[in-house]
Design a protein around this motif. Sequence first.
Motif, PDB file in Angstrom:
ATOM      1  N   PHE A   1       1.871   8.125  -5.975  1.00 56.89           N
ATOM      2  CA  PHE A   1       2.683   8.017  -6.013  1.00 56.89           C
ATOM      3  C   PHE A   1       2.201   7.481  -7.426  1.00 56.89           C
ATOM      4  N   VAL A   2       0.877   6.635  -8.070  1.00 56.23           N
ATOM      5  CA  VAL A   2       1.118   6.973  -9.276  1.00 56.23           C
ATOM      6  C   VAL A   2       0.412   9.006  -9.891  1.00 56.23           C
ATOM      7  N   LYS A   3       0.026   9.866  -8.791  1.00 55.39           N
ATOM      8  CA  LYS A   3      -0.446  10.785  -8.571  1.00 55.39           C
ATOM      9  C   LYS A   3       0.445  11.916  -9.704  1.00 55.39           C
ATOM     10  N   LEU A   4       1.500  11.436  -8.384  1.00 53.39           N
ATOM     11  CA  LEU A   4       3.312  12.737  -9.138  1.00 53.39           C
ATOM     12  C   LEU A   4       3.786  12.031 -10.404  1.00 53.39           C
ATOM     13  N   LEU A   5       3.103  10.460 -10.964  1.00 53.73           N
ATOM     14  CA  LEU A   5       4.240  10.424 -12.256  1.00 53.73           C
ATOM     15  C   LEU A   5       3.115  10.980 -13.223  1.00 53.73           C
ATOM     16  N   LYS A   6       1.995  11.677 -12.614  1.00 52.01           N
ATOM     17  CA  LYS A   6       0.600  12.185 -13.617  1.00 52.01           C
ATOM     18  C   LYS A   6       0.903  13.351 -13.834  1.00 52.01           C
ATOM     19  N   VAL A   7       1.911  14.056 -12.567  1.00 54.49           N
ATOM     20  CA  VAL A   7       1.664  15.706 -12.514  1.00 54.49           C
ATOM     21  C   VAL A   7       3.724  15.792 -13.445  1.00 54.49           C
ATOM     22  N   ASN A   8       4.023  14.436 -12.885  1.00 58.43           N
ATOM     23  CA  ASN A   8       5.674  14.728 -13.494  1.00 58.43           C
ATOM     24  C   ASN A   8       5.491  14.228 -15.079  1.00 58.43           C
ATOM     25  N   ASP A   9       4.656  13.939 -15.863  1.00 57.14           N
ATOM     26  CA  ASP A   9       4.612  12.846 -17.628  1.00 57.14           C
ATOM     27  C   ASP A   9       4.984  12.115 -17.700  1.00 57.14           C
TER      28      ASP A   9
ATOM     29  N   LEU B   1       1.159  -0.964  -0.156  1.00 61.32           N
ATOM     30  CA  LEU B   1      -0.498   0.088   0.267  1.00 61.32           C
ATOM     31  C   LEU B   1       1.063   0.911  -0.038  1.00 61.32           C
ATOM     32  N   THR B   2       1.641   0.868   0.579  1.00 59.13           N
ATOM     33  CA  THR B   2       2.903   2.391   1.087  1.00 59.13           C
ATOM     34  C   THR B   2       3.971   2.178   0.140  1.00 59.13           C
ATOM     35  N   VAL B   3       4.471   2.704  -0.873  1.00 58.03           N
ATOM     36  CA  VAL B   3       5.850   2.421  -2.049  1.00 58.03           C
ATOM     37  C   VAL B   3       6.162   3.547  -0.873  1.00 58.03           C
ATOM     38  N   VAL B   4       7.288   4.475  -0.672  1.00 57.88           N
ATOM     39  CA  VAL B   4       8.118   4.701  -0.219  1.00 57.88           C
ATOM     40  C   VAL B   4       8.079   5.471   1.080  1.00 57.88           C
ATOM     41  N   LYS B   5       8.360   5.643   2.217  1.00 54.23           N
ATOM     42  CA  LYS B   5       8.828   6.280   3.050  1.00 54.23           C
ATOM     43  C   LYS B   5       9.877   7.032   3.512  1.00 54.23           C
ATOM     44  N   ILE B   6       9.090   8.440   4.142  1.00 54.70           N
ATOM     45  CA  ILE B   6      10.813   9.254   4.143  1.00 54.70           C
ATOM     46  C   ILE B   6      10.141  10.218   5.454  1.00 54.70           C
TER      47      ILE B   6
ATOM     48  N   LEU C   1       3.626   8.598 -16.171  1.00 57.96           N
ATOM     49  CA  LEU C   1       2.680   8.200 -16.550  1.00 57.96           C
ATOM     50  C   LEU C   1       2.632   7.575 -17.590  1.00 57.96           C
ATOM     51  N   ASP C   2       2.377   8.452 -18.390  1.00 61.81           N
ATOM     52  CA  ASP C   2       2.315   7.682 -20.425  1.00 61.81           C
ATOM     53  C   ASP C   2       3.402   7.200 -20.261  1.00 61.81           C
ATOM     54  N   ALA C   3       4.344   6.627 -20.239  1.00 57.42           N
ATOM     55  CA  ALA C   3       5.417   6.410 -21.024  1.00 57.42           C
ATOM     56  C   ALA C   3       5.573   5.099 -20.313  1.00 57.42           C
ATOM     57  N   LEU C   4       5.302   5.322 -18.836  1.00 59.85           N
ATOM     58  CA  LEU C   4       5.911   3.767 -17.419  1.00 59.85           C
ATOM     59  C   LEU C   4       4.768   3.006 -18.772  1.00 59.85           C
ATOM     60  N   LEU C   5       3.080   4.031 -18.639  1.00 61.01           N
ATOM     61  CA  LEU C   5       1.529   2.857 -18.791  1.00 61.01           C
ATOM     62  C   LEU C   5       1.574   2.503 -20.669  1.00 61.01           C
ATOM     63  N   GLU C   6       2.370   2.733 -21.554  1.00 64.12           N
ATOM     64  CA  GLU C   6       2.967   2.469 -22.441  1.00 64.12           C
ATOM     65  C   GLU C   6       3.611   1.518 -22.471  1.00 64.12           C
ATOM     66  N   THR C   7       4.585   1.247 -21.741  1.00 61.59           N
ATOM     67  CA  THR C   7       5.297  -0.169 -21.796  1.00 61.59           C
ATOM     68  C   THR C   7       5.024  -1.289 -20.938  1.00 61.59           C
ATOM     69  N   VAL C   8       3.826  -1.431 -20.457  1.00 60.84           N
ATOM     70  CA  VAL C   8       2.896  -1.678 -19.159  1.00 60.84           C
ATOM     71  C   VAL C   8       2.078  -2.609 -20.381  1.00 60.84           C
ATOM     72  N   VAL C   9       1.050  -1.738 -20.872  1.00 62.71           N
ATOM     73  CA  VAL C   9       0.269  -1.569 -22.232  1.00 62.71           C
ATOM     74  C   VAL C   9       0.747  -3.117 -23.101  1.00 62.71           C
TER      75      VAL C   9
END
Length: 269
Positions: free
Chosen positions: A35-43, A20-25, A45-53
């Motif tokens: 984590f997913v939201k951070l990927l979206k904000v930093n543009d 449930l927790t990806v990382v703790k600082i 997510l699409d590249a990662l999602l494309e690889t998975v798909v």
Amino acid sequence: MVLPAKAGTEKLTWRQPIMLTVVKIDDEEISAESFVKLLKVNDKLDALLETVVTDKLTVHAAKRSGMTVSAEEIQARADDIRRIEGLHRAQDTMEYLNNLGLSIEEFEQHVVESLYREKMEAKVCTEEAVNEYFRLHSPSFDSVEVSHILLDSEGKASEVFALLEEDPDSFADMAMEHSLAEDTRYQGGCIGKVLRGTLSNEIEAKIFNAEEHEPLGPFRNEDGRSFEIFMVDSKIPASLNPKTLKEVKKKVFRKWLEDRVGEFRIEVY
């Protein structure tokens, strides 16, 4: 079931972590959702999602085509992974999977899917298909050896360019004397090998159509404050060497994937 390394009489236990927790600082926990939201904000997510798909679509296509993966192939690949990772005991294997947050079943699925992808890629990227693609698109794999001079004003750039038109052989000397590009200045402005798709469209079109030792420019850079002069030191026609072969295979397979997308129902949430 993929067998772990031989273990004698070792008793094994399995702990499946709750991811449930990806990382703790310090006291801040970053959840999978955050984590997913951070990927979206930093543009990113699409590249990662494309690889998975892409990977999953390849596996589905392989299964639809009637391909199969044998138990012997699965075991051999699992053994290869253990050998590469130095997992000599069953306990080593279990700890390795535990650190990845994978169960044995999930590890086996990973192995199976990687085999399906490799088989599908081999079926699509045949020697005939690769050679045909290269024959039709070989100019896109051409490259050039290029040098440049970076200057801080249009007037200075025009002055240097005029001198180079009169004496192109002085390019290296002019670069060492006038260029502001510290990383290439003392090599006579030499950038080295440049492939198509690495420069702006305007500059690339002129460079790949230029004659060798012909000064080109001056070109205004994106910052609007500096100017560049280029020279093609040599032209390198495309050849199907190992590096180009790898790139051609990627393009052949990507084209095949693009043609397959319409055959599957893909929903992104």
